[in-house]
Design an enzyme around this catalytic site. Structure first.
Site, PDB file in Angstrom:
ATOM      1  N   ASP A 139     -53.829  14.892  -4.862  1.00 42.20           N
ATOM      2  CA  ASP A 139     -53.393  16.046  -4.079  1.00 42.20           C
ATOM      3  C   ASP A 139     -54.462  17.126  -4.006  1.00 42.20           C
ATOM      4  OD1 ASP A 139     -52.000  18.834  -3.852  1.00 42.20           O
ATOM      5  OD2 ASP A 139     -50.462  17.420  -3.175  1.00 42.20           O
ATOM      6  N   TRP A 168     -48.660  17.981  -1.157  1.00 41.79           N
ATOM      7  CA  TRP A 168     -48.892  16.745  -0.400  1.00 41.79           C
ATOM      8  C   TRP A 168     -48.351  15.543  -1.158  1.00 41.79           C
ATOM      9  CZ3 TRP A 168     -49.345  19.142   3.680  1.00 41.79           C
ATOM     10  CH2 TRP A 168     -50.217  20.211   3.869  1.00 41.79           C
ATOM     11  N   ASP A 169     -48.453  15.554  -2.475  1.00 43.22           N
ATOM     12  CA  ASP A 169     -47.856  14.484  -3.275  1.00 43.22           C
ATOM     13  C   ASP A 169     -46.351  14.407  -3.038  1.00 43.22           C
ATOM     14  OD1 ASP A 169     -49.865  13.162  -4.689  1.00 43.22           O
ATOM     15  OD2 ASP A 169     -49.931  14.656  -6.276  1.00 43.22           O
ATOM     16  N   LEU A 170     -45.684  15.552  -3.120  1.00 45.75           N
ATOM     17  CA  LEU A 170     -44.234  15.576  -2.973  1.00 45.75           C
ATOM     18  C   LEU A 170     -43.814  15.160  -1.570  1.00 45.75           C
ATOM     19  CD1 LEU A 170     -43.565  18.870  -4.947  1.00 45.75           C
ATOM     20  CD2 LEU A 170     -42.988  16.545  -5.685  1.00 45.75           C
TER      21      LEU A 170
END
Length: 409
Positions: A139, A168-170
Site C-alpha cells: 500500500d 488501497w489495501d482495504l
C-alpha cells in the site's frame, strides 16, 4: 464450525480457502466470513510473515492478525513438503457447488491456476498482486505513486505526506470480495470458473481516476496544490474550540452553508461580503475560492465555545461536523456502539473488536467474533473436508506435515 445462527447469514454454506497475508487478501476473506462463509485460512507452520505484525498486545498476540482474521478457521501445514502442498491443493479443489474458491496472494508456482484447474476445472481463483506485471508492491509504495501524498499535508511544505490508513489495501480486499461473488454467480449460471487477477496498484490507479483527479491534472495541465485541512472544491476546515479541542466542519451544499451561517450568526456578514467580492457563497466554487476569507470570520464563534457546546449547537442546526478524537477516546466513546465489543482474542485478552457494518432487514450489525488460534482447526478441517481419519492426522502430525494450535496463540 458454523453455528445454527450462521445458517441465517447470506453466504452460509460457501467455502473459501484463503492463502494470503497482510491486509488486502485477509480483509476480503474476513468480509466473506462475516457474511457467513466458511473461510479457511492456510498458513505455514509457525505462521506467515503477518502473524506477529504490529500492533501487538502486552501478552504478545498480534492485534493486527486477530483483527483481520476474525471468524475464520485456521489450518497450518508445512508448505515446503510435497505432502503438505497436496493437502492444501486437495482443500482448494475439494468438490461441492459452494466450494472450489481460492483467495491468495502468494504467487507460488504450485498454486498456479493452470495446476489447480487440472484438479477442478470450475475453480474460482482470485489472485491479489502488487502490480499487474507481477512486480511486488505494498500500500505504501502504491500510494506514493498515485500522486496522493503530493496533495496531502500542510500547505507550507512541499514534502509529500503519507497517510497512515492502508486505504488501497482495504479497498482491494473489498474489490476481491466483489470479484469472487461475481465469479460465483457466473459459475452458477454457466458452470465456468476462472482466474481473476487483481493488482493493488490498479485498484489505486482506478480510484484516483474515478474521482476525476487524473482528468483534472490532464485538462488543467497542473498539479493540485496542498490544501492543509481545507476541503477541496467546497468549504470545510477544522476549527479550534475554547477547551483546546478541534472540530471539523463541512458545508458541502447550499443548504448546509445556510445552516452554518444561521447557527454562527454570520448571515449578514457573509451577505455583505458576497456583495463586496461579487461572490455567491451558495456555490461550491466561490466558497472554496474565498475559503481563507470565510474561515477567520467563523473562527471566533468556535473559540467562544467548548467542543461539546459547539457540537450540540451544530448538530441541532443540522450542520455537518465531527470532533477530532484519539484512538483512546474512540475506544471509550464507542463502547455503546453494537458494532464494537470486547472479544477475547488469542494472545491478547478481551479487546475492542468490530463486527460487520452491514445491517440486514433492520437488525443490528453482526456482532464481532474471535480470530482463531493459529492452526486451531487443522485437524477439524482436514477431517471435515478431506475425510482424513484420526490415524491419518496422527501420522501427519508425527511427520511434521501439519500442526494444531500453538501454545501461545
Amino acid at each position: 464450525m458454523s453455528t445454527h445462527r450462521d445458517q441465517d447469514r447470506p453466504l452460509a454454506g460457501l467455502r473459501v480457502v484463503e492463502c494470503a497475508t497482510f491486509v488486502a487478501g485477509p480483509s476480503g476473506g474476513m468480509a466473506l466470513a462475516q457474511l457467513g462463509a466458511d473461510v479457511i485460512r492456510v498458513d505455514p507452520i509457525g505462521g506467515g510473515p503477518d502473524h506477529r505484525r504490529w500492533p501487538v498486545a502486552p501478552a504478545g498476540g498480534s492485534l493486527y492478525w486477530n483483527g483481520l482474521n476474525k471468524g475464520k478457521r485456521s489450518v497450518t501445514v508445512d508448505l515446503s513438503a510435497p505432502e503438505g502442498r497436496e493437502l492444501v491443493t486437495a482443500l482448494i479443489t475439494a468438490p461441492g457447488p459452494q466450494a472450489g474458491i481460492l483467495l491468495e496472494n502468494t504467487g507460488r508456482a504450485w498454486l498456479s491456476h493452470e495446476t489447480l484447474a487440472k484438479r477442478r476445472p470450475d475453480l474460482i481463483h482470485l489472485r491479489v498482486q502488487g502490480h499487474a506485471d507481477g512486480r511486488p508492491a505494498v500500500d505504501y509504495t502504491v500510494n506514493a505513486a498515485t500522486g496522493v501524498p503530493g496533495v496531502t499535508g500542510p500547505e507550507t511544505t512541499a514534502v509529500p505526506v503519507n497517510h497512515v490508513l492502508p486505504a488501497w489495501d482495504l479497498l482491494t480486499g473489498m474489490t476481491a470480495t466483489t470479484g469472487l461473488l461475481a465469479a460465483l454467480h457466473r459459475r452458477q449460471r454457466t458452470g465456468r470458473g476462472g482466474l481473476i487477477e487483481l493488482a493493488l496498484a490498479d485498484v489505486a490507479l482506478a480510484s484516483v481516476a474515478n474521482l476525476g483527479w487524473l482528468a483534472e491534472a490532464q485538462t488543467t495541465g497542473r498539479d493540485r496544490a496542498k490544501q492543509g485541512n481545507h476541503l477541496y472544491g467546497s468549504f470545510g476546515v477544522d476549527f479550534p474550540t475554547r477547551d483546546g479541542r478541534r472540530v471539523m466542519v463541512v458545508a458541502l451544499t447550499a443548504s448546509q452553508w445556510r445552516s452554518l451561517c444561521r447557527v454562527t450568526g454570520t448571515e449578514k456578514v457573509f451577505a455583505a461580503m458576497e456583495e463586496a467580492l461579487r461572490a455567491d457563497f451558495s456555490q461550491d466554487a466561490d466558497r472554496y475560492r474565498w475559503r481563507k476569507v470565510i474561515e477567520p470570520i467563523l473562527r471566533p464563534w468556535f473559540e467562544d465555545r467548548t467542543a461539546e457546546e459547539a457540537g450540540r449547537e451544530l448538530g441541532a442546526a443540522r450542520v455537518l461536523w465531527g470532533p477530532y478524537r484519539t484512538f483512546t477516546e474512540v475506544v471509550e466513546r464507542e463502547r455503546e456502539n453494537p458494532l464494537i465489543a470486547d472479544v477475547e482474542q488469542p494472545g491478547a485478552g478481551a479487546v475492542a473488536s468490530a463486527g460487520s457494518p452491514l445491517r440486514w432487514s433492520g437488525a443490528g450489525p453482526v456482532p464481532p467474533v474471535a480470530a482463531p488460534r493459529l492452526g486451531a482447526h487443522t485437524h477439524e478441517v482436514l477431517s471435515d473436508v478431506l475425510g482424513l481419519t484420526q490415524a491419518d492426522l496422527s501420522r501427519l502430525s508425527r511427520a511434521g506435515v501439519i500442526r494444531g494450535a500453538s501454545p501461545d496463540r
